[in-house]
Design a protein around this motif. Structure first.
Motif, PDB file in Angstrom:
ATOM      1  N   PRO A 293       6.469   4.589   7.210  1.00 15.21           N
ATOM      2  CA  PRO A 293       7.598   5.338   6.636  1.00 15.21           C
ATOM      3  C   PRO A 293       7.113   6.410   5.661  1.00 15.21           C
ATOM      4  O   PRO A 293       6.337   6.127   4.751  1.00 15.21           O
ATOM      5  N   ASN A 294       7.556   7.646   5.889  1.00 15.58           N
ATOM      6  CA  ASN A 294       7.295   8.739   4.963  1.00 15.58           C
ATOM      7  C   ASN A 294       8.523   8.896   4.074  1.00 15.58           C
ATOM      8  O   ASN A 294       9.610   9.224   4.561  1.00 15.58           O
TER       9      ASN A 294
ATOM     10  N   VAL B 114       0.850  -1.185   0.000  1.00 13.00           N
ATOM     11  CA  VAL B 114       0.000   0.000   0.000  1.00 13.00           C
ATOM     12  C   VAL B 114       0.886   1.236   0.000  1.00 13.00           C
ATOM     13  O   VAL B 114       1.854   1.322   0.764  1.00 13.00           O
ATOM     14  N   LEU B 115       0.543   2.203  -0.852  1.00 13.49           N
ATOM     15  CA  LEU B 115       1.270   3.476  -0.897  1.00 13.49           C
ATOM     16  C   LEU B 115       0.268   4.611  -0.770  1.00 13.49           C
ATOM     17  O   LEU B 115      -0.660   4.725  -1.566  1.00 13.49           O
ATOM     18  N   LEU B 116       0.473   5.454   0.229  1.00 10.27           N
ATOM     19  CA  LEU B 116      -0.388   6.601   0.494  1.00 10.27           C
ATOM     20  C   LEU B 116       0.197   7.846  -0.170  1.00 10.27           C
ATOM     21  O   LEU B 116       1.385   8.135  -0.002  1.00 10.27           O
ATOM     22  N   THR B 117      -0.625   8.594  -0.900  1.00 12.35           N
ATOM     23  CA  THR B 117      -0.140   9.814  -1.544  1.00 12.35           C
ATOM     24  C   THR B 117      -0.444  11.036  -0.679  1.00 12.35           C
ATOM     25  O   THR B 117      -1.060  12.012  -1.121  1.00 12.35           O
ATOM     26  N   ALA B 118       0.011  10.977   0.554  1.00  8.51           N
ATOM     27  CA  ALA B 118      -0.149  12.054   1.532  1.00  8.51           C
ATOM     28  C   ALA B 118       0.748  11.704   2.714  1.00  8.51           C
ATOM     29  O   ALA B 118       1.203  10.566   2.828  1.00  8.51           O
TER      30      ALA B 118
ATOM     31  N   PHE C 294       3.466   2.295   2.970  1.00 11.21           N
ATOM     32  CA  PHE C 294       4.388   3.422   2.849  1.00 11.21           C
ATOM     33  C   PHE C 294       3.616   4.699   2.533  1.00 11.21           C
ATOM     34  O   PHE C 294       2.495   4.666   2.027  1.00 11.21           O
ATOM     35  N   SER C 295       4.262   5.830   2.822  1.00  4.66           N
ATOM     36  CA  SER C 295       3.714   7.127   2.458  1.00  4.66           C
ATOM     37  C   SER C 295       4.690   7.838   1.532  1.00  4.66           C
ATOM     38  O   SER C 295       5.901   7.809   1.754  1.00  4.66           O
ATOM     39  N   ALA C 296       4.144   8.498   0.498  1.00  7.36           N
ATOM     40  CA  ALA C 296       4.976   9.294  -0.413  1.00  7.36           C
ATOM     41  C   ALA C 296       5.098  10.734   0.074  1.00  7.36           C
ATOM     42  O   ALA C 296       5.547  11.602  -0.675  1.00  7.36           O
ATOM     43  N   ALA C 297       4.727  10.981   1.347  1.00 11.44           N
ATOM     44  CA  ALA C 297       4.792  12.315   1.954  1.00 11.44           C
ATOM     45  C   ALA C 297       3.938  13.303   1.149  1.00 11.44           C
ATOM     46  O   ALA C 297       3.075  12.893   0.384  1.00 11.44           O
ATOM     47  N   SER C 298       4.185  14.595   1.317  1.00  8.30           N
ATOM     48  CA  SER C 298       3.382  15.605   0.626  1.00  8.30           C
ATOM     49  C   SER C 298       4.142  16.170  -0.565  1.00  8.30           C
ATOM     50  O   SER C 298       5.353  15.979  -0.702  1.00  8.30           O
TER      51      SER C 298
END
Length: 482
Positions: free
Chosen positions: A268-269, A258-262, A287-291
């Protein structure tokens, strides 16, 4: 006295350049669709680009190199590449042509030189294609869909298989979603073909079937029923932000990552090319792709922290308005955001300063941040006001960032501009996460206070960072030559 070409000679010269650009386009298409080898020009995409656009891109070489390239030098390098057996790769033909020019490689030695320059290209493990599901189909979701389809190539990397929406996907809704994908007021028309298959609740994009799945809860979906296995789910809804909520995606059959676009909590960001090596892909699955702002400022801060050190600083973001603001004055749960977005500059909070510490731990507690939403629909600017540990001049700091945009691990992330006329609309469509406005750089008399202006396309540039991170976590990142 030098000979001034006549008008007819100028016409013939430009025709020759256009013909060379057309030949280059044919090679670019052949390498991409038949061998999954993507050619770029100083990180600018060449797939489906017009000949006139390619000729305009030649100006990029004047910023990064002492001697600018011409279209014939680029074409000769591409023709030699086409003669080699190549594994899937991403190759900067501009950088390669500069190396050929630097070492005065003659035609007879061209293929051997390129083979040596690209050593290791055929030594990578065979890529196993990975299925992708877009959970949500808003601004970022549609840009990701465009990019995933455009980069499908021979299907050896990421494959868009499904899009999940929380609303029903009847024939009328499907047509609306197809139209939003096809046309965009900011990014223009999608060059590909989009067709609605209402009977099978699908969009046919460039001949590829993409299922539209309607679901209220992520755990209710069985992706295997659609032939989807070990999928990467890219959640761009913003509805789920922490590990517990995002873990619900892993309960769906057919989901592996899963990858979050926020920005995310408890996960982990990651800003690709800055801290992606810190994650354990065997142990971690969310995972997160940060902002978009964190992706814009982190590459620049990473260069400066590594080279001269940062004592402290403040980040002020001049950000385009977004969907969470009101079009006209109305109630809003957050302060000021209720006022008409296209008519007001709106001071609001941003977590970019603290978020950077998750990406660059050495900067924890050193940065403050704030944001001003302004009446433009896309294209943002980060102003970095930094106190440095070492003294530096304007020329020195600009050269640091120019070098980082041309050599090293951040060449995809940083673009360096010397354009005195650069404005926000000029950076729309840039794949870079950060665009350094070199003429605007300010350094105090004592050399310890630096002010940098960093532009970013908060939609398109960020989407490309999401794509880069997606390729990394799924293990389908190709050999790259920059």
């Amino acid at each position: 006295m030098s000979h001034k070409p006549s008008f007819d000679e100028e016409i013939k010269s430009y025709q020759a350049q256009q013909n060379a650009a057309v030949s280059l386009i044919q090679i670019v298409s052949n390498l991409w669709y038949n061998q999954a080898v993507e050619l770029v020009f100083f990180r600018n995409q060449l797939i489906d680009v017009k000949s006139s656009s390619i000729l305009n891109l030649l100006s990029e070489s004047t910023v990064l190199a002492e001697k600018p390239l011409n279209i014939f030098e680029i074409l000769h390098a591409a023709q030699a590449l086409e003669r080699l057996p190549l594994s899937p790769a991403r190759i900067d033909i501009g950088k390669l042509a500069l190396q050929i020019k630097k070492y005065h490689v003659d035609h007879a030695q061209l293929v051997n030189f390129i083979r040596d320059e690209l050593k290791g290209i055929n030594q990578q493990q065979e890529l196993k294609p990975r299925d992708v599901v877009l959970y949500g189909f808003g601004r970022i979701g549609r840009l990701l869909a465009r990019e995933l389809i455009n980069k499908a190539g021979s299907g050896q990397q990421l494959r868009l298989r499904a899009i999940v929406t929380r609303d029903a996907n009847d024939a009328k809704s499907l047509l609306k979603r197809a139209t939003l994908l096809k046309t965009d007021s900011i990014h223009g028309e999608f060059e590909g073909k989009v067709r609605v298959d209402a009977e099978n609740q699908s969009l046919i994009i460039n001949g590829i079937t993409v299922h539209l799945i309607s679901a209220k809860q992520p755990e209710d979906i069985d992706y295997t029923a659609y032939g989807i296995q070990d999928a990467l789910v890219i959640d761009n809804t913003g509805a789920f932000r922490d590990k517990q909520e995002l873990s619900r995606h892993l309960l769906s059959k057919g989901t592996l990552q899963v990858l979050l676009t926020a920005p995310g909590k408890g996960i982990p960001n990651i800003v690709y090319a800055v801290n992606e090596k810190d994650i354990d892909l065997q142990e971690q699955h969310i995972f997160s792709a940060a902002s978009c702002t964190t992706n814009a400022i982190s590459p620049i801060l990473a260069v400066l922290e590594n080279k001269i050190g940062i004592e402290k600083g403040h980040i002020e973001t001049i950000h385009s308005y977004t969907n969470d603001q009101n079009l006209v004055d109305n109630m809003h749960k957050k302060s000021r955001r209720g006022r008409a977005a296209a008519l007001n500059m709106v001071i609001t909070e941003t977590g970019a300063g603290s978020a950077v510490s998750k990406v660059l731990p050495s900067l924890a507690g050193k940065l403050t941040s704030n944001a001003i939403r302004v009446p433009v629909p896309n294209g943002s600017l980060a102003i970095l006001n930094l106190e440095t540990k070492s003294k530096i001049t304007v020329d020195e700091i600009n050269e640091l960032l120019r070098a980082a945009s041309f050599h090293g691990e951040l060449v995809e992330q940083i673009k360096f501009s010397k354009d005195n006329e650069l404005v926000s609309s000029d950076i729309i469509g840039s794949t870079a996460a950060s665009i350094v406005d070199a003429p605007a750089t300010i350094v105090s008399a004592d050399g310890r206070n630096v002010i940098l202006y960093v532009w970013y396309d908060n939609e398109y540039g960020y989407s490309h960072q999401v794509m880069r991170l997606s390729r990394h976590i799924t293990g389908v990142r190709r050999y790259t030559y920059y």
